[in-house]
Scaffold this active site. Structure first.
Site, PDB file in Angstrom:
ATOM      1  N   ARG A  54       0.797  -1.226   0.000  1.00  9.78           N
ATOM      2  CA  ARG A  54       0.000   0.000   0.000  1.00  9.78           C
ATOM      3  C   ARG A  54       0.832   1.280   0.000  1.00  9.78           C
ATOM      4  O   ARG A  54       0.620   2.189  -0.810  1.00  9.78           O
ATOM      5  CB  ARG A  54      -0.927   0.045   1.230  1.00  9.78           C
ATOM      6  CG  ARG A  54      -2.138  -0.823   1.136  1.00  9.78           C
ATOM      7  CD  ARG A  54      -2.448  -1.418   2.497  1.00  9.78           C
ATOM      8  NE  ARG A  54      -1.470  -2.445   2.754  1.00  9.78           N
ATOM      9  CZ  ARG A  54      -1.666  -3.727   2.455  1.00  9.78           C
ATOM     10  NH1 ARG A  54      -2.824  -4.117   2.027  1.00  9.78           N
ATOM     11  NH2 ARG A  54      -0.722  -4.624   2.618  1.00  9.78           N
ATOM     12  N   THR A  55       1.768   1.380   0.938  1.00 10.94           N
ATOM     13  CA  THR A  55       2.459   2.661   1.147  1.00 10.94           C
ATOM     14  C   THR A  55       3.313   3.028  -0.059  1.00 10.94           C
ATOM     15  O   THR A  55       3.260   4.166  -0.547  1.00 10.94           O
ATOM     16  CB  THR A  55       3.327   2.582   2.431  1.00 10.94           C
ATOM     17  OG1 THR A  55       2.519   2.042   3.478  1.00 10.94           O
ATOM     18  CG2 THR A  55       3.832   3.944   2.829  1.00 10.94           C
ATOM     19  N   LYS A  82      25.540  -5.004  -0.917  1.00 12.37           N
ATOM     20  CA  LYS A  82      27.010  -5.151  -0.902  1.00 12.37           C
ATOM     21  C   LYS A  82      27.603  -4.504   0.340  1.00 12.37           C
ATOM     22  O   LYS A  82      28.809  -4.291   0.422  1.00 12.37           O
ATOM     23  CB  LYS A  82      27.613  -4.504  -2.148  1.00 12.37           C
ATOM     24  CG  LYS A  82      27.137  -5.085  -3.452  1.00 12.37           C
ATOM     25  CD  LYS A  82      27.754  -4.307  -4.613  1.00 12.37           C
ATOM     26  CE  LYS A  82      27.093  -4.643  -5.929  1.00 12.37           C
ATOM     27  NZ  LYS A  82      27.392  -3.643  -6.954  1.00 12.37           N
ATOM     28  N   ARG A 104      11.176   3.957   4.086  1.00 11.70           N
ATOM     29  CA  ARG A 104      10.722   2.959   5.069  1.00 11.70           C
ATOM     30  C   ARG A 104      11.935   2.153   5.493  1.00 11.70           C
ATOM     31  O   ARG A 104      12.733   1.749   4.638  1.00 11.70           O
ATOM     32  CB  ARG A 104       9.663   2.036   4.458  1.00 11.70           C
ATOM     33  CG  ARG A 104       9.378   0.821   5.347  1.00 11.70           C
ATOM     34  CD  ARG A 104       8.184   0.020   4.890  1.00 11.70           C
ATOM     35  NE  ARG A 104       6.936   0.731   5.171  1.00 11.70           N
ATOM     36  CZ  ARG A 104       5.735   0.175   5.024  1.00 11.70           C
ATOM     37  NH1 ARG A 104       5.617  -1.068   4.613  1.00 11.70           N
ATOM     38  NH2 ARG A 104       4.648   0.880   5.277  1.00 11.70           N
ATOM     39  N   HIS A 132       4.477   5.798  11.788  1.00 12.46           N
ATOM     40  CA  HIS A 132       4.030   5.636  10.398  1.00 12.46           C
ATOM     41  C   HIS A 132       3.017   6.767  10.186  1.00 12.46           C
ATOM     42  O   HIS A 132       1.812   6.548  10.148  1.00 12.46           O
ATOM     43  CB  HIS A 132       3.384   4.252  10.238  1.00 12.46           C
ATOM     44  CG  HIS A 132       3.116   3.830   8.819  1.00 12.46           C
ATOM     45  ND1 HIS A 132       3.251   4.670   7.739  1.00 12.46           N
ATOM     46  CD2 HIS A 132       2.710   2.630   8.302  1.00 12.46           C
ATOM     47  CE1 HIS A 132       2.948   4.014   6.635  1.00 12.46           C
ATOM     48  NE2 HIS A 132       2.617   2.771   6.947  1.00 12.46           N
TER      49      HIS A 132
HETATM   50  N1   CP Z   1      -0.411  -0.214   5.955  1.00 10.87           N
HETATM   51  C1   CP Z   1       0.799  -0.387   5.377  1.00 10.87           C
HETATM   52  O1   CP Z   1       1.793   0.279   5.712  1.00 10.87           O
HETATM   53  O2   CP Z   1       0.820  -1.318   4.388  1.00 10.87           O
HETATM   54  P1   CP Z   1       2.113  -1.738   3.527  1.00 10.87           P
HETATM   55  O3   CP Z   1       3.078  -2.392   4.497  1.00 10.87           O
HETATM   56  O4   CP Z   1       1.599  -2.688   2.468  1.00 10.87           O
HETATM   57  O5   CP Z   1       2.698  -0.490   2.939  1.00 10.87           O
END
Ligand code: CP
Length: 314
Positions: A54-55, A82, A104, A132
Site C-alpha cells: 500500500r504505502t 554489498k 521505510r 508511520h
Molecule cells: N499499511 C501499510 O503500511 O501497508 P504496507 O506495508 O503494504 O505499505
C-alpha cells in the site's frame, strides 16, 4: 516543517490542514483527469528497506499525479546488499538533487537520522515500531469522512500494539484530536510504559469494544517478535479476532478499520473485512493516495518558500 517524520511534532491545526487538502485530492482522484501540478519539476525518490504494498504504491501514484519525476529504488538489487550503509546510500542519492525522499526502514529512528544527512524533504513511510505518520493521517481522514468528525469518538485499537508503528502514530494523532482511545489485546502485546500514554487498556474484547465508534484491528507482527511470545493463530482468533459476535459489543454504526496487510482468520474474520456496511478498509487505501498527495504538496510549498528565502544565485 521541513520533513514529515512523525505525528509527534504536529499541532491539531496542522493535522486539520493536511486532512482538508487531502479531502480535496480525494475528490480529484475520483475524476477521470487526476493530474495536478503541485510537484511539477520536482524529483521524488522512494527507498523502501522493508516490504510494502500500500504505502509504496500510493506514494508513487501520489507523486505522479502531482507531476513529480518519481523513482522507486529497488533496495533488493541496490548496493545495500554489498554492505553500503543507509547513510551512505542516502548521501549518494542526495547528490542527485531529489526534492522529496520517502523512506521505510526496519529500525526505529533510522528515518530521523537520515533526514539530518540530506537537504531535501524526508517523509517517514514507517520506521521500525516507532511511527508511520501517513498511515495515521489516512486513518484520520477515513474516520472523519465516515463519522463526520474527528473528536470525542470512542476508538478501540486492537491486537499487537507492542510492535506496531501504526498504533503509536494513531494513538498520538487521535489523542491530539481529543478522542477516547482504548487499547485492546493480550498483556504480552502491550508496549512497556503504555500506562503513561493517556489511553485505556483492556484485555477482553467484549469490554474494550463496548460502545465504540471505531474498531481498528492490527496484524500480529511476527517479524518483530524476535523469538518472544508468539500466540497460536487459533487461540488468538478465538480471544482477540474480530468476528460478528465481538463486533456486536461496539455501537451498531461502528466502523471497522485495518491498515493492512490483513491476516484473515487471525486478527479478523474475512466476512467482517468484506462487509462493506461496516468495513472501511478499502476507503483507507483510497485515502492513502490523497493524504500522501497532500503531505508532499505541503512539504513542497515549504521547500519552495525556503529556497526563495535563500536563493542559490543571489
Ligand atoms: N499499511 C501499510 O503500511 O501497508 P504496507 O506495508 O503494504 O505499505
Amino acid at each position: 516543517h521541513k520533513h514529515l517524520l512523525g505525528i509527534e511534532p504536529l499541532h491539531p491545526e496542522e493535522i486539520g490542514t493536511v486532512l482538508d487538502l487531502a479531502d480535496r485530492y480525494a475528490e480529484m482522484n475520483r475524476r477521470e483527469n487526476k493530474h495536478g501540478d503541485a510537484l511539477a519539476g520536482m524529483t521524488q525518490v522512494n527507498m523502501f528497506f522493508e516490504n510494502s504494498t500500500r504505502t509504496q504504491s500510493s506514494f508513487e501514484l501520489a507523486g505522479k499525479r502531482l507531476g513529480a519525476d518519481v523513482m522507486s529504488m529497488s533496495m533488493q538489487t541496490s548496493s545495500v546488499k554489498k554492505g553500503e550503509t543507509l547513510i551512505d546510500t542516502a548521501v549518494t542519492l542526495n547528490a542527485m538533487h531529489p526534492d522529496l525522499l520517502v523512506v521505510r526502514h526496519p529500525h526505529s529512528g533510522a528515518v530521523d537520522l537520515l533526514s539530518e544527512k540530506v537537504n531535501c524533504a524526508v517523509l517517514n513511510a514507517g520506521d521500525g515500531r516507532h511511527e508511520h505518520p501517513t498511515q495515521a493521517l489516512l486513518d484520520a481522514l477515513t474516520i472523519r469522512r465516515a463519522k463526520g468528525r474527528l473528536h470525542r469518538l470512542n476508538i478501540a485499537i486492537c491486537g499487537d500494539i507492542a510492535h506496531s508503528r501504526v498504533a503509536r502514530s494513531n494513538i498520538l494523532l487521535l489523542h491530539k484530536m481529543e478522542n477516547r482511545v482504548r487499547l485492546v489485546g493480550p498483556p504480552t502485546l502491550m508496549p512497556a510504559g503504555v500506562a503513561d500514554w493517556g489511553v485505556e487498556i483492556y484485555h477482553d474484547m467484549r469490554e474494550g469494544l463496548a460502545d465504540c465508534d471505531v474498531v481498528m484491528m492490527l496484524r500480529l507482527q511476527r517479524e518483530r517478535m524476535d523469538g518472544g511470545f508468539i500466540p497460536s493463530e487459533r487461540e488468538y482468533f478465538h480471544r482477540f479476532g474480530l468476528d460478528a459476535e465481538k463486533l456486536g459489543y461496539a455501537r451498531p454504526d461502528a466502523i471497522v478499520m485495518h491498515p493492512g496487510p490483513m491476516n484473515r482468520g487471525v486478527e479478523i474474520d474475512g466476512l467482517i473485512a468484506d462487509d462493506l456496511t461496516r468495513s472501511v478498509i478499502r476507503e483507507q487505501v483510497e485515502m492513502g493516495v490523497a493524504v500522501r498527495m497532500a503531505a508532499m504538496d505541503l512539504l513542497a510549498r515549504n521547500l519552495r518558500a525556503g529556497r526563495a528565502a535563500a536563493p542559490v544565485l543571489a
